[in-house]
Design a protein around this motif. Structure first.
Motif, PDB file in Angstrom:
ATOM      1  N   TYR B 314       9.406  -5.067  -3.395  1.00 15.03           N
ATOM      2  CA  TYR B 314       9.718  -6.423  -2.951  1.00 15.03           C
ATOM      3  C   TYR B 314      10.047  -7.395  -4.084  1.00 15.03           C
ATOM      4  N   PHE B 422      -0.997  -1.667   2.172  1.00  6.57           N
ATOM      5  CA  PHE B 422      -0.715  -3.094   2.293  1.00  6.57           C
ATOM      6  C   PHE B 422       0.396  -3.513   1.325  1.00  6.57           C
ATOM      7  N   GLN B 424       2.870  -1.761   0.491  1.00  5.59           N
ATOM      8  CA  GLN B 424       4.133  -1.370   1.098  1.00  5.59           C
ATOM      9  C   GLN B 424       4.516  -2.333   2.208  1.00  5.59           C
ATOM     10  N   LEU B 425       3.513  -2.835   2.943  1.00  4.54           N
ATOM     11  CA  LEU B 425       3.816  -3.709   4.079  1.00  4.54           C
ATOM     12  C   LEU B 425       4.278  -5.091   3.622  1.00  4.54           C
ATOM     13  N   TRP B 426       3.493  -5.724   2.742  1.00  3.37           N
ATOM     14  CA  TRP B 426       3.829  -7.100   2.377  1.00  3.37           C
ATOM     15  C   TRP B 426       3.768  -7.356   0.887  1.00  3.37           C
ATOM     16  N   GLY B 427       3.990  -6.367   0.098  1.00  4.63           N
ATOM     17  CA  GLY B 427       4.053  -6.587  -1.339  1.00  4.63           C
ATOM     18  C   GLY B 427       2.775  -7.193  -1.903  1.00  4.63           C
ATOM     19  N   LEU B 428       2.958  -8.139  -2.809  1.00  2.00           N
ATOM     20  CA  LEU B 428       1.808  -8.751  -3.467  1.00  2.00           C
ATOM     21  C   LEU B 428       0.911  -9.473  -2.468  1.00  2.00           C
ATOM     22  N   LEU B 429       1.541 -10.080  -1.478  1.00  2.00           N
ATOM     23  CA  LEU B 429       0.765 -10.774  -0.461  1.00  2.00           C
ATOM     24  C   LEU B 429      -0.139  -9.785   0.257  1.00  2.00           C
TER      25      LEU B 429
END
Lengths: 362, 504, 360
Positions: B314, B422, B424-429
């Motif tokens: 991302y 996680f 993979q799902l939303w990067g750093l967030l």
């Protein structure tokens, strides 16, 4: 009244510092500079100090009521207005806390959507976040306080990164000091109050402190530290942006992080946004916990049940808000309610409460 | 589900009891005879016949031949009392209670009888002591310091601890747990130092255990844990008697289990899992440095791969310009997205570790080298994984092994996977959200009712002296607040700190 | 049970989540490091982007795409038609403007980058003396990313204090400041090599003139001072040249009088040491006072002529107006702009040579 909380559910007095401070520092810190600089321009750091002093006063009023009642807001309301009207006001407070939690989450998602993921799948992300909130709040006040503590301690390293924008600072922008009318400065002060709201939670969580009468010192420290942080960040921001440029920058603090560069990471603001999740997370937790607690005290609703309902409301609210204008409207409405609660309702309650309790004691 | 299971266990236990409980000694002998290792024979003398029964796999034959049989055969005994007097062994019991006799028989006693019809008999302890000798610790190895580790014998283990703490206050409480295994469990604490509440919690929790067999102390850890669904161990297991002794004198409670070379120490905190006992053998600057390195390595181990995945999937903006070329080059031939690449490599490392752990030492080493070098190099050359990630994953695996407590190392390797997901799902967030989950979980976990994250939260500055930093011993005059000890002072600080003036 | 239900729900979500947020996997995007804008005809402009291609063997090649369109978005869409992988702005290092384009105004174009959160605040802007498209396509630098090479050229000069620090943030900060005009580095070509040719000066977002390379050091000194700069100056009295190094200088603008007739003095205290001296070395210690005096007068003359020429053009890249704004409480930008060209600005140098014996 509220002193029947078991010892093992209480937290030490020092935690009042973190609870109050973390409620004040939130998403606002990312972009408050633009709003407060509308009237007093680059003198508005003075406005922040003025607001800070007034907030100290309001907190003192709250503590004076709490210490006298030795209970929470619901007990105060009952004493001031009687049984039914008191409950009604408590209910309004519960809604206010709920909306406050929803606002914080909404404005954070706004930042995420603009900076990181323009096409973030909110419904799915929010499910995870709701589960996280449930997991935290259902563990009780101690865990919520723990999150508040780490929500202050862990992101505090970010303050050192203000050093990078300082290298670009131009102090000419801040001069001459006091070049605005008192009216302008006060108007900016009013804008700055929005950054301070949230400390009302002390009205609800007061009985959960170990020796609540002695916790005022810590609460006041919390506010003092917030003021300090806001002033420091404002001054750095004002020296980093020119006035008109700041007026066109929505999240000035975040934009300042853009300039931070390391040999191992560039574009620090992306990290900052992620770390900000840890700053807003305790905000939402405390708000929702307070809302649930208020409902429980006033109407004897099981907190676990009300928590699930509230999470659903927050979830739906997030999805109902379609665009930036509505978001802005929502946020300003809630913060305006907060403003009136602090500056009009609290002194009013203060007077009514003391009159009533004097009458009772006679 | 759980209730049903308990019910089922209880009912089966009851029926078993009804069927199997012998009422007389002859019943007992009959039942025992069905097992091939039960031996029973008689010695005829002019004064009468003596029946000898025992389970031959449990007893020490030497004791029987050397200390018992000669005295039975050569002397004239009329009854059990005579017999008891003539055998030169202490701790001979005269009993007529069948349940007691049964229990003793099963724990290596020899039964002597004159008359098969009477329940009264003589019980002589002849348990075979087939223990291994005390050896050097293997899991918590240390370069410096004592080279003794617990063994499988409870008595020997108690001896190892008592030897180090020669005080009357060291109290040992014993109980037998396990419906089938009847394992002997000792709870150790120093009276007057350890918190009464903690002691009661431990003893009560152990007494309440409903389980058929306790084969090792790790069973106890899992059964008495505050939160059994947590991947984090809530009691430290140690094979070092010195560490256990130190913990005891600090005010902690230790649990020793018969047949287990690992003691359990509690209550404990998260930070304690990252302190090795060797830290106390080094001077405090060195020890502190190592602890800091260990903490960093743990963080690296958990976060390195997820951050790699998050950034490459991302946040390409985050990559510094000078590093960009290296990363893009290493990724340019890889057909998989970063997450797949990372999961494959992480699993490969886990495979290597698992294979290495299950195989004999010598083969295990070979596997490690073959796997590490051959598979690693080959997969990079084949263009399946990028070499940058290979470095990161290998370092992360290495870093996870720096934790001194084995169980914690496992946990750390495990919690990396949700972080990967996680990321993979939303990067750093996503990583941050996962971190929040972890933080809340750690805040919720308790060890014997004491907060797990102490002294970080609740913040206790005084307890920080022996966490990430280890201050010198002179600063450690007080016992940790977390343990709520009865006697908070370890030693007199004033006396220890007394300083002489210059040239005096 | 509760836990099981929750985990079941979570598992479903995870399966759904496969198609969530848009990913930008590093090797599936084209990182633009350089964009060039040229003015073509009427209202259209040509955009040229350079994209480094990192080869598996470690070499770098620059790929170029070009399109003509009206606004940035339009050009972007046309560029997308030509590329295999999406073009992204996140690693944009520098934006080059052809000199004709710069004269038409750069604000609208720059605003695109200012608004784009993925663009760094430290991105450089520069003006190229010529046609940018031709420059990007024809300029060959082996095994190096062109955008990064140009950025390093500018950053190197900032570090050497031959050019003030510059980036998109500072450009806009100045653009939005009353009493200061923005400026950008001006790049040019000489003998097939790109070099820093001077300073391009802007008024209201449009390039109006340029300073030559010979004025670069003096411009930097007057704008932001020196930490460790250097100068080569003639000493007429001794018929020699002196090279000063490790110069530490802080320009101070002092204002006297009221707003309507300010007297402005630029005072620069200069501290440095002699690196090289072309005349007779012997007895240089005694000549230091003389050299200092001579250096002062030379620098004062240069600075005054630079400031005068800026004044005549009505340009204030040094931010004297901004300084006046900070000084006077009732400063007004309109009045200032009127009186600025006629202002009498004095420059005073106070050179202090701390060492003379060291010869390197």
């Amino acid at each position: 009244m509220g002193s029947n909380i078991q010892e093992r559910f209480r937290v030490s007095n020092g935690m009042a510092f973190f609870l109050i401070h973390t409620m004040q520092i939130g998403i606002g810190l990312l972009g408050y500079e633009r709003y407060i600089a509308i009237n007093a321009e680059y003198d508005s750091w003075i406005s922040i100090i003025i607001t800070g002093v007034s907030i100290h006063l309001i907190l003192w009023m709250m503590y004076s009521m709490l210490n006298k009642e030795k209970g929470d807001l619901i007990a105060i309301h009952t004493r001031a207005y009687g049984h039914y009207i008191g409950k009604f006001f408590s209910f309004l407070f519960a809604i206010y806390f709920l909306l406050m939690g929803a606002t914080v989450l909404r404005s954070y998602l706004e930042v995420v959507q603009v900076w990181m993921y323009p096409d973030l799948q909110e419904p799915i992300f929010l499910i995870f976040f709701a589960v996280l909130l449930y997991y935290t709040i259902s563990a009780g006040f101690k865990t919520v306080t723990g999150i508040a503590f780490f929500g202050v301690i862990l992101p505090s390293f970010l303050i050192f990164f203000l050093f990078f924008p300082l290298q670009y600072s131009d102090w000419d922008y801040l001069q001459p000091v006091f070049n605005h009318s008192i009216k302008d400065i006060l108007l900016s002060s009013k804008a700055a109050t929005l950054e301070y709201i949230g400390f009302e939670v002390i009205l609800i969580l007061y009985p959960f402190l170990k020796k609540p009468e002695k916790s005022q010192k810590w609460g006041q420290f919390g506010i003092l530290f917030s003021t300090f942080l806001y002033v420091i960040v404002a001054i750095v921001t004002f020296s980093y942006f020119s006035q008109e440029q700041l007026g066109r920058t929505i999240w000035a603090t975040l934009s300042m992080f853009k300039i931070v560069e390391f040999p191992f990471v560039e574009r620090f603001e992306y990290l900052a946004i992620a770390v900000w999740a840890l700053i807003i997370f305790p905000n939402i937790c405390i708000s929702l916990w307070c809302a649930g607690r208020t409902l429980k005290r006033a109407f004897h609703i099981r907190q676990r049940g009300s928590l699930i309902v509230m999470l659903l409301i927050v979830y739906v609210l997030q999805l109902l808000i379609p665009d930036r204008e509505t978001t802005d409207l929502f946020i300003t409405t809630v913060s305006r309610v907060g403003f009136y609660l602090i500056y009009f309702y609290t002194p009013f309650l203060f007077i009514v409460f003391h009159l009533q309790s004097r009458r009772r004691s006679r | 589900m759980k209730k049903f299971f308990q019910k089922w266990m209880n009912s089966s236990q009851q029926t078993e009891n009804k069927k199997n409980e012998p009422e007389t000694l002859s019943d007992l002998i009959d039942m025992a005879s069905s097992s091939k290792d039960f031996v029973r024979y008689k010695i005829k003398k002019e004064t009468g016949t003596i029946y000898i029964s025992y389970i031959k796999t449990l007893i020490d034959m030497d004791t029987l031949h050397r200390d018992i049989l000669p005295y039975i055969q050569h002397e004239k005994q009329m009854n059990l009392e005579d017999l008891k007097g003539s055998i030169p062994i202490d701790n001979i019991l005269l009993s007529e209670k069948v349940p007691e006799i049964k229990e003793k028989l099963l724990s290596g006693y020899i039964i002597l009888q004159f008359d098969t019809d009477i329940d009264e008999c003589l019980l002589i302890k002849a348990l075979s002591a087939s223990n291994r000798e005390v050896a050097a610790p293997e899991i918590e190895f240390s370069v410096l310091g004592p080279k003794e580790a617990f063994v499988e014998s409870l008595d020997k283990n108690l001896h190892l601890v008592r030897k180090r703490l020669p005080t009357m206050n060291l109290t040992v409480e014993e109980m037998r747990i396990g419906t089938t295994s009847k394992t002997l469990i000792s709870v150790l604490y120093v009276k007057g130092t350890a918190n009464e509440e903690n002691i009661n919690t431990v003893i009560q929790r152990i007494r309440e255990i409903e389980f058929d067999q306790i084969m090792d102390s790790s069973f106890i850890t899992q059964l008495i844990a505050d939160n059994q669904n947590s991947p984090f161990p809530q009691l430290i297991d140690s094979e070092r008697p010195d560490r256990v002794s130190a913990a005891l004198s600090e005010g902690k409670i230790a649990i020793l289990v018969e047949g287990s070379p690992h003691a359990l120490i509690g209550p404990t905190t998260l930070i304690e899992f990252f302190s090795s006992f060797e830290d106390y053998f080094l001077n405090w600057h060195v020890a502190t440095t190592f602890r800091v390195i260990r903490m960093f390595s743990v963080m690296f181990s958990v976060f390195a791969t997820p951050i790699y995945v998050a950034v490459l999937t991302y946040h390409y903006e985050l990559i510094p310009k000078d590093l960009l070329g290296i990363l893009v080059t290493s990724r340019s031939n890889i057909p998989f997205p970063p997450i797949l690449e990372a999961v494959i490599l992480e699993l490969a490392i886990e495979l290597l570790r698992e294979a290495g752990a299950r195989l004999p030492t010598k083969v295990g080493q070979t596997i490690g080298i073959v796997g590490g070098i051959v598979i690693g190099t080959a997969s990079v050359e084949a263009g399946l994984t990028s070499n940058v990630l290979l470095i990161i994953v290998a370092l992360a695996a290495l870093a996870s092994f720096t934790t001194p407590v084995y169980k914690m190392g496992n946990t750390i390797r495990l919690i990396r996977f949700p972080f990967l997901l996680f990321a993979q799902l939303w990067g750093l967030l996503g990583i941050m959200v996962c971190f929040c989950f972890l933080l809340v979980h750690l805040l919720r976990v308790e060890s014997l009712g004491r907060p797990y994250l102490e002294p970080l939260y609740p913040p206790r500055l005084q307890d920080l002296k022996d966490t990430i930093v280890r201050l010198p011993f002179s600063a450690q005059s007080l016992r940790p607040i977390n343990l709520q000890t009865e006697n908070t002072k370890r030693f007199n600080k004033q006396k220890a700190k007394q300083k002489r003036d210059i040239d005096e | 049970m509760m836990i099981r239900i929750i985990s079941l729900i979570l598992a479903c979500i995870l399966l759904m989540a496969g198609c969530t947020t848009k990913q930008e996997i590093l090797d599936d995007i084209n990182l633009i490091t350089l964009i060039g804008y040229d003015h073509t005809d009427d209202r259209k402009s040509q955009g040229t982007v350079a994209v480094p291609q990192y080869k598996p063997d470690g070499t770098v090649q620059n790929e170029y795409y070009s399109a003509i369109g009206e606004i940035g978005q339009d050009i972007g869409q046309q560029l997308a038609l030509q590329t295999q992988r999406p073009l992204v702005n996140g690693k944009l290092e520098i934006v080059l403007f052809g000199i004709e384009f710069a004269e038409k105004g750069v604000i609208e174009t720059n605003d695109i980058f200012r608004r784009d959160p993925s663009v760094s605040a430290n991105m450089k802007l520069a003006v190229y003396d010529g046609n940018v498209h031709d420059f990007i396509v024809n300029h060959r630098i082996p095994n190096q990313d062109l955008g990064m090479a140009l950025t390093k050229l500018i950053e190197q000069n900032s570090k050497q204090e031959t050019f003030p620090r510059t980036n998109i943030h500072l450009f806009f900060r100045t653009y939005f400041t009353k009493g200061k005009d923005p400026f950008l580095p001006l790049l040019g070509m000489k003998d097939g090599k790109v070099y820093l040719k001077g300073v391009s000066l802007f008024k209201e977002g449009k390039m109006v003139s340029a300073l030559p390379a010979s004025d670069l050091t003096m411009f930097t000194l007057l704008h932001s001072g020196f930490d460790s700069g250097s100068f080569v100056l003639p000493v007429k009295e001794l018929n020699a040249e002196v090279s000063l190094g490790h110069i530490d200088a802080e320009p101070k603008v002092e204002m006297r009088g009221n707003v309507n007739s300010p007297q402005i003095t630029y005072t620069i205290k200069l501290k440095g040491l002699i690196n090289e001296y072309s005349g007779d070395i012997k007895g240089i210690e005694k000549k230091v006072k003389l050299i200092e005096k001579s250096v002062n007068s030379v620098l004062e003359k240069r600075a005054e002529s630079l400031i005068n020429s800026l004044q005549q053009q009505g340009l204030d890249p040094l931010g004297i107006g901004k300084r006046a704004n900070a000084h006077y409480r009732d400063w007004d930008v309109k009045e200032w702009n009127e009186q600025y060209p006629e202002l009498d600005i004095k420059v005073k140098f106070q050179t202090n040579i701390t060492e003379s014996g060291v010869i390197r």
